[in-house]
Enzyme design. Structure first.
Site, PDB file in Angstrom:
ATOM      1  CD  GLU A  30      -2.365  -1.567   2.609  1.00 14.12           C
ATOM      2  OE1 GLU A  30      -2.047  -0.889   3.582  1.00 14.12           O
ATOM      3  OE2 GLU A  30      -3.039  -2.628   2.691  1.00 14.12           O
ATOM      4  CG  LEU A  59      -5.963  -0.125   2.285  1.00  8.17           C
ATOM      5  CD1 LEU A  59      -6.494   1.276   2.558  1.00  8.17           C
ATOM      6  CD2 LEU A  59      -6.265  -1.041   3.446  1.00  8.17           C
ATOM      7  CD  GLU A  61      -3.656  -4.599   5.360  1.00  5.57           C
ATOM      8  OE1 GLU A  61      -4.816  -5.061   5.298  1.00  5.57           O
ATOM      9  OE2 GLU A  61      -3.430  -3.375   5.476  1.00  5.57           O
ATOM     10  CD  GLN A  83       0.495   2.391   4.896  1.00 11.29           C
ATOM     11  OE1 GLN A  83      -0.600   2.595   5.429  1.00 11.29           O
ATOM     12  NE2 GLN A  83       0.743   2.758   3.657  1.00 11.29           N
ATOM     13  CG  PHE A  84       1.836   1.192  10.607  1.00 11.09           C
ATOM     14  CD1 PHE A  84       2.599   1.838  11.580  1.00 11.09           C
ATOM     15  CD2 PHE A  84       1.349   1.930   9.539  1.00 11.09           C
ATOM     16  CE1 PHE A  84       2.868   3.203  11.476  1.00 11.09           C
ATOM     17  CE2 PHE A  84       1.618   3.289   9.432  1.00 11.09           C
ATOM     18  CZ  PHE A  84       2.382   3.931  10.398  1.00 11.09           C
ATOM     19  CB  ILE A  88       0.867  -8.152   9.831  1.00 14.47           C
ATOM     20  CG1 ILE A  88       1.573  -9.023   8.783  1.00 14.47           C
ATOM     21  CG2 ILE A  88       0.768  -8.868  11.177  1.00 14.47           C
ATOM     22  CD1 ILE A  88       3.059  -9.211   9.025  1.00 14.47           C
ATOM     23  N   PRO A  90      -4.831  -9.223   8.948  1.00 12.75           N
ATOM     24  CG  PRO A  90      -5.934  -7.366   8.080  1.00 12.75           C
ATOM     25  CD  PRO A  90      -4.801  -7.762   8.985  1.00 12.75           C
ATOM     26  CG  HIS A 130      -0.503   3.523  13.647  1.00 13.93           C
ATOM     27  ND1 HIS A 130      -1.790   3.723  14.068  1.00 13.93           N
ATOM     28  CD2 HIS A 130      -0.526   3.696  12.296  1.00 13.93           C
ATOM     29  CE1 HIS A 130      -2.566   4.014  13.038  1.00 13.93           C
ATOM     30  NE2 HIS A 130      -1.833   3.999  11.939  1.00 13.93           N
TER      31      HIS A 130
END
Lengths: 325, 362
Positions: A30, A59, A61, A83-84, A88, A90, A130
Site C-alpha cells: 500500500e 488496500l 493485506e 505498512q504497519f 498484518i 488480515p 501503530h
C-alpha cells in the site's frame, strides 16, 4: 565507499541495490509507489523501476501477501510491504497457512520465497494500532524466517540477504529508530548472514539478549551499569527464527547472568524462548534467575507509551537484580 | 438457449437433460476430442468409487468424491493449454490427471507413502503436481484465489501467455480472500479465470444461506469484470464458457468468473453424513440430470457411443486403476527424516537437533 545513512535510507538502498541486480524483484504494497511509502522506504523506486516493479496494491493485506505468494511461485521475487505490523493480521492466514507451508506441503515442488517488510514497535506516539511488536506470532510458525535489524549497516546487509534467501522472510523494521540512528553503510552489494547474532558490547558480568530498537535502550542501560562497575554484554540476536543458539549459549555460560529485553508483551514472548533454552541446556551455569524486561500484557497504549516500553532504568534495575542475586 | 434449473435465466446450456443439443452453440471439437472428454469424466467417476471403497476398507484415511460435478471439472480444465496453471480446491484431482498426473501418484497421495510427491504431508485429495502446473493447495477455503491472481499477474509482468484457472466452491465466495482476489484481478486485469463449482452445498449449508445474491456470477460485476453462468452438468457448455474466458484472459482482456451450476451428489467427504441436512428427493432430482448420462446420450445421438465402447472403456479404466493401486500400495513407508525436510530449503540447526533427538528415542 561508505555513506552515512539512516535505517530507512539503508532499507531504500538495499531495495534499490537488489532491484538493479535481480530483474525478478518486484515491490508490492500500500502506497509503496508514487509516494514512496508512508515512511519513504521505497522513495524513488517507482520512478526508477516503473509501475510493474513497484506495485501500488489495493488496500488488502491478505491480497498483498496472497498475490506475492503466487508471484513467487511463478518465479518473481516479491518484496511485500505491510505498512504497519499492526495491520498484518488480515494477512495472518496467508502468512501462516500458505506462505510458511508452501514448500513443505508440496513436497518441495513449489516454493514462495517472499520477503515481507514491515515497520514494527512503539515510540512514535502511534497508539495500539501503530506500535505493536508481533514477532511471537510468527516465530511460532515453522517455515518462516524472522529478522530484526538494529543498525543501518545490518539493515542493508540483512535485507539483501533476506531477498536472496530461498525461504520466506519476515523483515521487521524498527520504525522508532528509522531516522534516529545513523551509521556507515557500504555502497553497493554486501550481505549480513541470517541466523547469526552480533556481540554489540562485551562484558563478563551479565548478558543482555535483545533485538531491534531495544538494542539502543539496552546499550544505554549497559553504560549506566558500567559507571557502577558492572560489565554488561549486549547481544543483538538479529534473527529470531532460526535464532543463534550458539551465541546465546556462549554468552550466557560466560556471564551466568541473563536479562532478556523486548517491547512485545511478556507472556510467550521471545524472552520466554531464550529463558526456556537456558533452563533446558545451561541451568548449571546460571548464577541468578533469568529476568525478562518486556512490554506488559496489555494492549499498547497511546498516552502511557513510555510507561509501557522498557527504558534504560527498567533494564538497569534488572541488571542489578541478577548481579546482586 | 434452453432452460432447465431454478434460476435458469442466462444459464448457458448446450446439451439438454435428454441429450438433445443446441447446434448453434456446439463448440468445434473433433470426434476424438468429444470421446476424450467422456473418457476423462468416466475415469473420475469410476476412480471416485474405487477410492471411496479403499477408504471404507481402511486403506486410505479420507476421500472426497466429485460425483455429479465431473463435467464442471473436466470441461473447464480441457480449455487450458499445457503451460497454463491450475490453483485447485477440493474436487479437481481429475483435472490434474488430465494434465499428466500419473494415476499411481494420485493414489499414493491418498495413501501418503514414499511414492507420494508431497511426501505424505497432506490429507488425501490435496494433490499438487508441478509438471502439470497444478499447485499444491491447503484446506483453508479461498486462500488459493489471491495466489492465482499473483501467478496471473506475474505472467502478465513477464509477458508470458500463461492463463491461470482458479477453482472454488460456492462456500468460498463468502470468504474475504474471494473478494480480495476478485478485486485485485479486476484492477490488474490479470489473466485468471475463477471457476466456481456451485454444487449447492458447503458441507451442510445450502447456497441460499451462503449469499443473498441471485447468483455467484453476478458478484463479478462489482469487481469490474464479466461473470457467466453455465449449466455445470453440461460438459460442452462448461468447456465453451471456460474456453471463452481463457481466450479473453490470454488476449489481455482480464479475468472472468464462471459459475458452473451443478450438484454434489455424494457426501462432502467420507467423514460427512448428508442425510442429516438434505433430502433424498433433492439428490434424486439431480441424479436425473447426471452429467455423464447426459453426455452419453449426446454422444449416442452423434454415433460416438455404443454399449460395446462403454464396456470396453469401463474395463480398461478399472484395469488401469487396479494396476495403479497395486503400484501405489507397494511403495515403502516414509522415513522420519522426511518430516523435517522442506520446512526450509536447507535444514536449520533447530530442526536438525529435533530430528537427531527423535532418532535417539526410536
Amino acid at each position: 565507499m561508505m555513506a552515512h545513512l539512516t535505517i530507512v535510507q539503508a532499507v531504500n538502498d538495499a531495495l534499490r541495490t537488489e532491484m538493479k541486480r535481480n530483474p525478478n524483484v518486484v515491490i508490492l504494497g500500500e502506497d509503496v509507489g508514487k509516494v514512496g511509502g508512508v515512511f519513504r522506504a521505497t522513495d524513488g523506486l517507482y520512478q526508477e523501476f516503473g509501475p510493474e516493479r513497484v506495485i501500488d496494491t489495493p488496500l488488502a493485506e491478505s491480497g498483498i501477501i496472497g498475490t506475492a505468494i503466487g508471484m513467487a511461485a511463478y518465479g518473481l521475487k516479491p518484496i511485500a510491504e505491510i505498512q504497519f505490523m499492526d495491520f498484518i493480521y488480515p494477512a495472518y492466514d496467508q502468512i501462516v497457512s500458505e506462505l510458511a507451508k508452501f514448500r513443505w506441503r508440496s513436497g518441495g515442488q513449489y516454493a514462495a520465497p517472499v520477503v515481507i517488510r514491515t515497520p514494527y514497535g512503539g515510540g512514535i506516539k502511534g497508539g495500539l494500532y501503530h506500535s505493536q511488536s508481533a514477532e511471537a506470532y510468527f516465530v511460532h510458525t515453522p517455515g518462516l524466517k524472522v529478522v530484526v535489524p538494529s543498525t543501518p549497516y545490518d539493515t542493508k546487509g540483512l535485507l539483501i540477504a533476506s531477498m536472496r534467501d530461498e525461504d520466506p522472510v519476515l523483515f521487521m523494521e524498527p520504525k522508532k529508530i528509522y531516522r534516529a540512528i545513523k551509521g556507515e553503510v557500504p555502497e553497493g552489494d554486501y550481505t549480513v548472514p541470517l541466523g547469526v547474532a552480533r556481540v554489540v558490547r562485551e562484558g563478563n558480568d551479565v548478558s543482555i539478549f535483545s533485538y531491534g530498537a531495544m538494542i539502543h535502550t539496552c546499550l544505554e542501560a549497559a553504560e549506566k551499569a558500567g559507571t557502577e562497575g558492572i560489565k554488561t554484554e549486549v547481544i543483538d540476536l538479529r534473527t529470531l527464527l532460526p535464532f543463534d543458539k550458539e551465541a546465546i549459549m556462549k554468552s550466557a555460560t560466560k556471564t551466568g547472568r541473563v536479562v532478556v529485553v523486548h517491547e512485545a508483551p511478556k507472556t510467550c514472548g521471545f524472552g520466554a524462548e531464550v529463558s526456556a533454552l537456558l533452563a533446558e541446556e545451561a541451568i548449571e551455569y546460571l548464577r541468578a534467575p533469568i529476568v525478562r524486561v518486556t512490554g506488559f500484557d496489555t494492549p499498547f497504549p497511546y498516552t502511557l507509551e513510555n510507561v509501557y516500553l522498557p527504558d534504560a532504568d527498567r533494564i538497569l534495575n534488572a541488571i542489578k537484580r541478577v548481579v546482586n542475586f | 438457449m434452453a432452460r432447465t434449473t431454478e434460476k435458469s435465466h442466462d444459464l448457458l446450456q448446450i446439451i439438454r437433460d435428454d441429450g438433445l443439443r443446441d447446434r448453434t452453440l456446439e463448440p468445434s471439437l473433433t470426434d476424438a476430442q468429444l470421446k476424450e472428454l467422456y473418457k476423462w469424466m468416466l475415469l473420475v467417476r469410476v476412480l471416485d468409487q474405487r477410492m471411496l471403497n479403499l477408504q471404507r476398507q481402511g486403506r486410505i484415511g479420507f476421500y472426497g468424491t466429485v460425483t455429479g460435478e465431473e463435467a464442471a471439472v473436466i470441461g473447464s480444465a480441457y480449455a487450458l493449454k499445457k503451460e497454463d496453471w491450475i490453483l485447485p480446491a477440493l474436487r479437481q484431482g481429475g483435472a490434474a490427471l488430465m494434465r499428466g498426473f500419473p494415476l499411481s501418484l494420485y493414489i499414493a497421495q491418498c495413501i501418503g507413502n514414499s511414492l507420494d510427491v508431497q511426501k505424505g504431508r497432506q490429507m488425501p485429495c490435496h494433490y499438487g503436481y508441478k509438471p502439470a502446473n497444478f499447485v499444491a493447495w491447503s484446506s483453508n477455503i479461498a486462500t488459493q484465489l489471491p495466489h492465482a491472481v499473483g501467478v496471473a499477474y506475474a505472467a502478465k509482468i513477464k509477458k508470458d501467455p500463461t492463463v491461470v484457472m482458479a477453482y472454488l466452491g460456492d462456500g468460498a465466495t463468502s470468504e474475504g480472500d474471494f473478494h480480495v482476489a476478485a478485486n485485485m484481478a479486476g484492477v490488474w486485469k490479470a489473466p485468471v479465470v475463477f471457476l466456481c463449482q456451485n454444487n449447492q452445498w458447503a458441507i451442510s449449508v445450502p447456497f441460499s444461506q451462503q449469499t443473498a445474491a441471485e447468483s455467484i456470477a453476478i458478484k463479478a460485476t462489482a469487481y469490474g469484470f464479466q461473470g457467466v453462468r453455465v449449466d455445470g452438468n453440461d460438459v460442452l457448455a462448461v468447456y465453451k464458457a471456460a474456453q471463452t474466458a481463457v481466450d479473453r484472459a490470454r488476449a489481455g482482456e482480464g479475468p472472468t468468473l464462471v459459475e458452473a451450476v451443478t450438484y454434489r451428489i455424494g457426501a462432502h467427504s467420507s467423514s460427512d453424513d448428508p442425510s442429516r441436512y438434505r433430502s433424498e428427493e433433492e439428490v434424486e432430482r439431480w441424479r436425473k440430470r447426471d452429467p455423464i448420462d447426459r453426455y452419453k446420450n449426446y454422444l449416442r445421438q452423434r454415433g460416438l457411443w455404443s454399449q460395446n465402447f462403454e464396456s470396453q472403456l469401463q474395463e480398461e479404466l478399472n484395469a488401469q486403476i487396479s494396476l495403479a493401486i497395486t503400484e501405489a500400495e507397494a511403495a515403502p513407508a516414509l522415513t522420519v527424516d522426511s518430516l523435517f525436510e522442506d520446512v526450509y530449503a536447507q535444514m536449520p540447526w533447530h530442526l536438525r537437533e529435533q530430528l537427531e533427538n527423535l532418532k535417539k528415542t526410536r
